[in-house]
Write a protein that holds these residues in place. Sequence first.
Motif, mmCIF file in Angstrom:
data_model
loop_
_atom_site.group_PDB
_atom_site.id
_atom_site.type_symbol
_atom_site.label_atom_id
_atom_site.label_comp_id
_atom_site.label_asym_id
_atom_site.label_seq_id
_atom_site.Cartn_x
_atom_site.Cartn_y
_atom_site.Cartn_z
ATOM 1 N N ALA A 1 0.837 -1.206 0.000
ATOM 2 C CA ALA A 1 0.000 0.000 0.000
ATOM 3 C C ALA A 1 0.868 1.250 0.000
ATOM 4 N N LEU A 2 0.277 2.308 -0.562
ATOM 5 C CA LEU A 2 0.880 3.645 -0.552
ATOM 6 C C LEU A 2 -0.114 4.560 0.151
ATOM 7 N N VAL A 3 0.351 5.253 1.181
ATOM 8 C CA VAL A 3 -0.497 6.181 1.930
ATOM 9 C C VAL A 3 0.163 7.553 1.869
ATOM 10 N N ILE A 4 -0.538 8.526 1.272
ATOM 11 C CA ILE A 4 0.015 9.876 1.148
ATOM 12 C C ILE A 4 -0.719 10.772 2.137
ATOM 13 N N MET B 1 1.651 1.802 -8.369
ATOM 14 C CA MET B 1 0.972 1.074 -7.288
ATOM 15 C C MET B 1 -0.466 0.750 -7.697
ATOM 16 N N SER B 2 -1.155 1.728 -8.244
ATOM 17 C CA SER B 2 -2.541 1.528 -8.668
ATOM 18 C C SER B 2 -2.631 0.495 -9.792
ATOM 19 N N ALA B 3 -1.725 0.596 -10.762
ATOM 20 C CA ALA B 3 -1.722 -0.332 -11.905
ATOM 21 C C ALA B 3 -1.486 -1.772 -11.444
ATOM 22 N N ALA B 4 -0.753 -1.930 -10.349
ATOM 23 C CA ALA B 4 -0.465 -3.266 -9.801
ATOM 24 C C ALA B 4 -1.597 -3.761 -8.897
ATOM 25 N N GLY B 5 -2.662 -2.970 -8.780
ATOM 26 C CA GLY B 5 -3.799 -3.383 -7.961
ATOM 27 C C GLY B 5 -3.577 -3.237 -6.471
ATOM 28 N N LYS B 6 -2.594 -2.420 -6.111
ATOM 29 C CA LYS B 6 -2.286 -2.224 -4.692
ATOM 30 C C LYS B 6 -3.124 -1.090 -4.111
ATOM 31 N N VAL B 7 -3.190 -1.031 -2.795
ATOM 32 C CA VAL B 7 -3.956 0.017 -2.121
ATOM 33 C C VAL B 7 -3.223 1.346 -2.268
ATOM 34 N N VAL B 8 -3.951 2.364 -2.724
ATOM 35 C CA VAL B 8 -3.417 3.722 -2.822
ATOM 36 C C VAL B 8 -4.379 4.613 -2.048
ATOM 37 N N ALA B 9 -3.866 5.245 -0.999
ATOM 38 C CA ALA B 9 -4.708 6.060 -0.125
ATOM 39 C C ALA B 9 -4.111 7.453 0.019
ATOM 40 N N ALA B 10 -4.999 8.462 0.062
ATOM 41 C CA ALA B 10 -4.543 9.840 0.244
ATOM 42 C C ALA B 10 -5.567 10.583 1.083
ATOM 43 N N ILE B 11 -5.057 11.475 1.912
ATOM 44 C CA ILE B 11 -5.921 12.236 2.810
ATOM 45 C C ILE B 11 -5.609 13.724 2.681
#
Length: 176
Positions: free
Chosen positions: A70-73, A96-106
């Motif tokens: 996952a990537l959390v920004i 990350m998104s293309a690999a189907g992984k969690v991408v989160a941003a707040i």
Amino acid sequence: MKLDGKKVLMVIPHTQFRDEEFFEPKKILEGEGAAVVVASTTARMCRGIKGGTAQAAIAIADAKADDYAALVICGGTSVPEFFWNDKKLQELTIAMSAAGKVVAAICLATVVLAKAKLLAGREATVYFLPQAIEELKSGGATYVNQTLLIHGNLILAEGPHDSQRFGQAICNALAA
């Protein structure tokens, strides 16, 4: 829900990050067994708006999508200056998104996803700042005044008061 050491990359600006948006999700993730790695523009000590500090272990440019679940920004007042036009961060977000992984941003960090063209045709939220809302629209998103939005593996939260729900949503996505 145990995350069994899944590696999560949390990205914060080196100055003026929102303490709650970093520390609360980090605590939740680590409490569920995730291994959190902190990144910033460079590997250095980072300072939050409320005085918290965190050591960035790596530079964003050195992070590889394959290494993380996952990537959390995280947000903060310096996000527009340091992250909105960071090409390496956009590339990492796309990978990350293309690999189907969690991408989160707040907070103001959701603009990074818009600039990476991940929000085109989707509803999106951002900390209420006219310039940020315009950036979402420029990226093809429809701004909605909601505190938490989940689009598959993309998780968006509006601001600091959503930090706990944001952290929990990331955990739920990683455990799925």
